[in-house]
Design a protein around this motif. Structure first.
Motif, PDB file in Angstrom:
ATOM      1  N   ARG A 109     -21.347  16.961  -6.721  1.00 26.43           N
ATOM      2  CA  ARG A 109     -22.470  17.690  -6.125  1.00 26.43           C
ATOM      3  C   ARG A 109     -22.681  17.304  -4.669  1.00 26.43           C
ATOM      4  NH1 ARG A 109     -27.707  16.282  -5.711  1.00 26.43           N
ATOM      5  NH2 ARG A 109     -27.300  14.415  -6.944  1.00 26.43           N
ATOM      6  N   VAL A 110     -22.381  16.046  -4.322  1.00 27.27           N
ATOM      7  CA  VAL A 110     -22.658  15.541  -2.977  1.00 27.27           C
ATOM      8  C   VAL A 110     -21.394  15.300  -2.165  1.00 27.27           C
ATOM      9  CG1 VAL A 110     -23.705  13.636  -1.665  1.00 27.27           C
ATOM     10  CG2 VAL A 110     -24.816  14.481  -3.747  1.00 27.27           C
ATOM     11  N   ARG A 111     -20.307  14.885  -2.812  1.00 28.69           N
ATOM     12  CA  ARG A 111     -19.135  14.440  -2.057  1.00 28.69           C
ATOM     13  C   ARG A 111     -17.841  15.118  -2.474  1.00 28.69           C
ATOM     14  NH1 ARG A 111     -20.423   8.023  -1.561  1.00 28.69           N
ATOM     15  NH2 ARG A 111     -21.250   8.291  -3.642  1.00 28.69           N
ATOM     16  N   GLN A 112     -16.880  15.040  -1.566  1.00 31.29           N
ATOM     17  CA  GLN A 112     -15.514  15.446  -1.839  1.00 31.29           C
ATOM     18  C   GLN A 112     -14.620  14.219  -1.707  1.00 31.29           C
ATOM     19  OE1 GLN A 112     -15.340  18.541   1.262  1.00 31.29           O
ATOM     20  NE2 GLN A 112     -14.993  20.044  -0.359  1.00 31.29           N
ATOM     21  N   ILE A 113     -13.552  14.176  -2.496  1.00 28.14           N
ATOM     22  CA  ILE A 113     -12.625  13.048  -2.466  1.00 28.14           C
ATOM     23  C   ILE A 113     -11.240  13.561  -2.098  1.00 28.14           C
ATOM     24  CG2 ILE A 113     -11.615  11.157  -3.774  1.00 28.14           C
ATOM     25  CD1 ILE A 113     -14.080  11.194  -5.551  1.00 28.14           C
ATOM     26  N   TRP A 114     -10.623  12.887  -1.129  1.00 28.34           N
ATOM     27  CA  TRP A 114      -9.327  13.302  -0.608  1.00 28.34           C
ATOM     28  C   TRP A 114      -8.342  12.141  -0.674  1.00 28.34           C
ATOM     29  CZ3 TRP A 114      -9.747  18.212   2.053  1.00 28.34           C
ATOM     30  CH2 TRP A 114     -11.062  18.623   2.299  1.00 28.34           C
ATOM     31  N   ASP A 115      -7.065  12.470  -0.813  1.00 26.89           N
ATOM     32  CA  ASP A 115      -6.033  11.459  -0.581  1.00 26.89           C
ATOM     33  C   ASP A 115      -6.056  11.111   0.903  1.00 26.89           C
ATOM     34  OD1 ASP A 115      -4.785  10.935  -3.082  1.00 26.89           O
ATOM     35  OD2 ASP A 115      -3.805  12.896  -2.987  1.00 26.89           O
ATOM     36  N   ARG A 116      -5.930   9.820   1.217  1.00 29.42           N
ATOM     37  CA  ARG A 116      -5.880   9.430   2.626  1.00 29.42           C
ATOM     38  C   ARG A 116      -4.444   9.541   3.122  1.00 29.42           C
ATOM     39  NH1 ARG A 116      -7.282   3.690   5.762  1.00 29.42           N
ATOM     40  NH2 ARG A 116      -7.224   4.637   7.847  1.00 29.42           N
ATOM     41  N   PRO A 117      -4.195  10.391   4.101  1.00 26.07           N
ATOM     42  CA  PRO A 117      -2.825  10.573   4.613  1.00 26.07           C
ATOM     43  C   PRO A 117      -2.200   9.249   5.052  1.00 26.07           C
ATOM     44  CG  PRO A 117      -4.286  12.258   5.496  1.00 26.07           C
ATOM     45  CD  PRO A 117      -5.167  11.265   4.805  1.00 26.07           C
ATOM     46  N   GLY A 118      -1.020   8.971   4.521  1.00 34.25           N
ATOM     47  CA  GLY A 118      -0.297   7.760   4.907  1.00 34.25           C
ATOM     48  C   GLY A 118      -0.664   6.520   4.122  1.00 34.25           C
ATOM     49  N   TYR A 119      -1.653   6.622   3.234  1.00 33.63           N
ATOM     50  CA  TYR A 119      -2.099   5.466   2.463  1.00 33.63           C
ATOM     51  C   TYR A 119      -2.198   5.872   0.990  1.00 33.63           C
ATOM     52  CZ  TYR A 119      -3.429   3.597   7.046  1.00 33.63           C
ATOM     53  OH  TYR A 119      -3.418   3.159   8.344  1.00 33.63           O
ATOM     54  N   PRO A 120      -1.118   5.780   0.239  1.00 37.80           N
ATOM     55  CA  PRO A 120      -1.108   6.278  -1.137  1.00 37.80           C
ATOM     56  C   PRO A 120      -2.030   5.539  -2.098  1.00 37.80           C
ATOM     57  CG  PRO A 120       0.887   5.041  -0.648  1.00 37.80           C
ATOM     58  CD  PRO A 120       0.184   5.238   0.658  1.00 37.80           C
ATOM     59  N   ASP A 121      -2.490   4.353  -1.710  1.00 40.05           N
ATOM     60  CA  ASP A 121      -3.373   3.583  -2.596  1.00 40.05           C
ATOM     61  C   ASP A 121      -4.844   3.705  -2.196  1.00 40.05           C
ATOM     62  OD1 ASP A 121      -3.069   2.225  -0.205  1.00 40.05           O
ATOM     63  OD2 ASP A 121      -3.061   0.227  -1.128  1.00 40.05           O
ATOM     64  N   GLN A 122      -5.150   4.674  -1.317  1.00 40.10           N
ATOM     65  CA  GLN A 122      -6.524   4.845  -0.860  1.00 40.10           C
ATOM     66  C   GLN A 122      -6.966   6.307  -0.956  1.00 40.10           C
ATOM     67  OE1 GLN A 122      -6.860   3.307   3.135  1.00 40.10           O
ATOM     68  NE2 GLN A 122      -6.080   1.279   2.581  1.00 40.10           N
ATOM     69  N   VAL A 123      -8.269   6.491  -1.093  1.00 47.33           N
ATOM     70  CA  VAL A 123      -8.857   7.831  -1.026  1.00 47.33           C
ATOM     71  C   VAL A 123      -9.974   7.803   0.010  1.00 47.33           C
ATOM     72  CG1 VAL A 123      -8.325   8.451  -3.401  1.00 47.33           C
ATOM     73  CG2 VAL A 123     -10.508   7.332  -2.895  1.00 47.33           C
ATOM     74  N   LEU A 124     -10.347   8.993   0.459  1.00 52.16           N
ATOM     75  CA  LEU A 124     -11.450   9.145   1.404  1.00 52.16           C
ATOM     76  C   LEU A 124     -12.557   9.956   0.741  1.00 52.16           C
ATOM     77  CD1 LEU A 124      -9.485  10.035   4.672  1.00 52.16           C
ATOM     78  CD2 LEU A 124     -10.403   7.794   4.002  1.00 52.16           C
ATOM     79  N   LYS A 125     -13.774   9.496   0.901  1.00 50.75           N
ATOM     80  CA  LYS A 125     -14.925  10.227   0.374  1.00 50.75           C
ATOM     81  C   LYS A 125     -15.715  10.810   1.546  1.00 50.75           C
ATOM     82  CE  LYS A 125     -15.628   7.479  -3.840  1.00 50.75           C
ATOM     83  NZ  LYS A 125     -16.614   6.674  -4.614  1.00 50.75           N
ATOM     84  N   THR A 126     -15.914  12.105   1.515  1.00 51.43           N
ATOM     85  CA  THR A 126     -16.686  12.781   2.557  1.00 51.43           C
ATOM     86  C   THR A 126     -17.883  13.491   1.927  1.00 51.43           C
ATOM     87  OG1 THR A 126     -15.371  14.810   2.383  1.00 51.43           O
ATOM     88  CG2 THR A 126     -14.626  13.149   3.980  1.00 51.43           C
ATOM     89  N   ILE A 127     -18.847  13.826   2.765  1.00 55.39           N
ATOM     90  CA  ILE A 127     -20.030  14.552   2.299  1.00 55.39           C
ATOM     91  C   ILE A 127     -19.714  16.048   2.259  1.00 55.39           C
ATOM     92  CG2 ILE A 127     -22.455  15.058   2.746  1.00 55.39           C
ATOM     93  CD1 ILE A 127     -21.904  12.154   1.954  1.00 55.39           C
ATOM     94  N   GLN A 128     -20.158  16.710   1.202  1.00 48.06           N
ATOM     95  CA  GLN A 128     -19.932  18.145   1.060  1.00 48.06           C
ATOM     96  C   GLN A 128     -20.421  18.900   2.308  1.00 48.06           C
ATOM     97  OE1 GLN A 128     -18.505  20.074  -1.125  1.00 48.06           O
ATOM     98  NE2 GLN A 128     -18.560  19.153  -3.159  1.00 48.06           N
ATOM     99  N   PRO A 129     -19.663  19.905   2.769  1.00 53.19           N
ATOM    100  CA  PRO A 129     -20.065  20.668   3.959  1.00 53.19           C
ATOM    101  C   PRO A 129     -21.480  21.236   3.855  1.00 53.19           C
ATOM    102  CG  PRO A 129     -17.822  21.222   3.345  1.00 53.19           C
ATOM    103  CD  PRO A 129     -18.356  20.362   2.239  1.00 53.19           C
ATOM    104  N   GLY A 130     -21.859  21.694   2.664  1.00 57.25           N
ATOM    105  CA  GLY A 130     -23.199  22.254   2.494  1.00 57.25           C
ATOM    106  C   GLY A 130     -24.289  21.229   2.719  1.00 57.25           C
ATOM    107  N   LYS A 131     -24.033  20.001   2.305  1.00 59.91           N
ATOM    108  CA  LYS A 131     -25.012  18.938   2.512  1.00 59.91           C
ATOM    109  C   LYS A 131     -25.141  18.600   3.993  1.00 59.91           C
ATOM    110  CE  LYS A 131     -26.124  18.053  -1.782  1.00 59.91           C
ATOM    111  NZ  LYS A 131     -27.516  18.182  -2.268  1.00 59.91           N
ATOM    112  N   ARG A 132     -23.986  18.571   4.690  1.00 64.69           N
ATOM    113  CA  ARG A 132     -24.036  18.293   6.134  1.00 64.69           C
ATOM    114  C   ARG A 132     -24.721  19.430   6.881  1.00 64.69           C
ATOM    115  NH1 ARG A 132     -18.466  17.464   5.466  1.00 64.69           N
ATOM    116  NH2 ARG A 132     -18.019  18.976   7.103  1.00 64.69           N
ATOM    117  N   ALA A 133     -24.487  20.662   6.411  1.00 62.19           N
ATOM    118  CA  ALA A 133     -25.060  21.832   7.097  1.00 62.19           C
ATOM    119  C   ALA A 133     -26.576  21.830   7.048  1.00 62.19           C
ATOM    120  CB  ALA A 133     -24.507  23.110   6.469  1.00 62.19           C
ATOM    121  N   LYS A 134     -27.150  21.270   5.987  1.00 61.86           N
ATOM    122  CA  LYS A 134     -28.614  21.228   5.883  1.00 61.86           C
ATOM    123  C   LYS A 134     -29.229  20.467   7.045  1.00 61.86           C
ATOM    124  CE  LYS A 134     -29.187  21.641   0.866  1.00 61.86           C
ATOM    125  NZ  LYS A 134     -29.693  20.970  -0.359  1.00 61.86           N
TER     126      LYS A 134
END
Length: 255
Positions: free
Chosen positions: A54-79
């Motif tokens: 509901r709040v975040r998206q999770i991505w593979d981190r480019p170049g780092y196979p053992d890590q992920v990146l968590k970002t805030i959903q675009p809709g939440k940032r847009a508010k």
């Protein structure tokens, strides 16, 4: 003092980097260009999130196979972008749409310290720093996987597939025991934010932790936090006939 200084610097960094690269601050969706790439901003738009809530998206981190990146959903940032200039200035003091990151880092550090003193494994997935991406600030986290290297299954998935065996049940109970014993606040605990690390043979909480209340009563008063944990487990995780919960012993068991 450390966290006040560290997050003060991070807040300044986020505002400076995003205004420099996007021209309008971090509240507005960015537009990629060569200057952004040269500045070190990680590009995620070319890939698809591997998971999202509901709040975040999770991505593979480019170049780092053992890590992920968590970002805030675009809709939440847009508010935040739609708010008045004065309101956005106040939001900046509180870390804007990334306030939850600040709460989690503080709580992760507190939990790690508790676990160190108690000589218990940390039940929260490991966290790194913050980096700038074309999806806003991103939180670096360890990637929890199964034995094949695929993204680890959540407790919800295992329950629905009737795939929770005795070994994973033991990992789950060890994780839950630590939450109770060390009075770790996970107000949004659910079967969706508990995962099983088959590589290191453990169960971890990956989201929903940290006391977000303005007056952190559950952090101060262990009884309140334990009552909240028991309520969440009884009502959001345990499923009669599939995964049972005993409030007296504070343990799960299979029917």
């Amino acid at each position: 003092m450390f966290f006040r200084t560290a997050f003060g610097l991070t807040r300044h960094f986020s505002s400076t980097v995003f205004k420099a690269n996007f021209g309008v601050g971090y509240h507005t969706a960015p537009v990629r260009n060569a200057a952004q790439i040269a500045s070190g901003i990680t590009i995620l738009a070319a890939q698809t999130p591997i998971a999202q809530g509901r709040v975040r998206q999770i991505w593979d981190r480019p170049g780092y196979p053992d890590q992920v990146l968590k970002t805030i959903q675009p809709g939440k940032r847009a508010k935040f972008a739609k708010r008045s200039r004065l309101r956005r200035a106040v939001d900046d003091i509180r870390f804007g749409p990334y306030r939850t990151f600040r709460i989690e880092y503080r709580y992760y550090a507190r939990t790690a310290f508790k676990c160190l003193k108690a000589q218990r494994p940390n039940p929260i997935a490991e966290m790194g720093g913050l980096i700038a991406t074309d999806q806003g600030l991103a939180q670096i986290c360890e990637k929890i996987t199964d034995a094949s290297g695929a993204l680890a299954s959540t407790l919800k998935v295992l329950i629905e597939a009737n795939a929770l065996d005795d070994q994973k049940l033991r990992w789950l109970n060890e994780c839950i025991e630590t939450l109770f014993v060390l009075n770790i606040s996970v107000p949004d605990l659910s079967a969706e934010n508990i995962v099983f690390d088959e590589v290191r043979q453990r169960c971890l909480v990956v989201d929903g932790y940290g006391d977000k209340a303005k007056i952190p009563f559950r952090t101060w008063i262990a009884y309140l936090n334990r009552a909240k944990l028991d309520f969440r487990i009884s009502n959001k995780i345990a499923i009669p006939g599939r995964l049972e919960w005993d409030s007296q012993t504070r343990r799960f068991f299979l029917p």
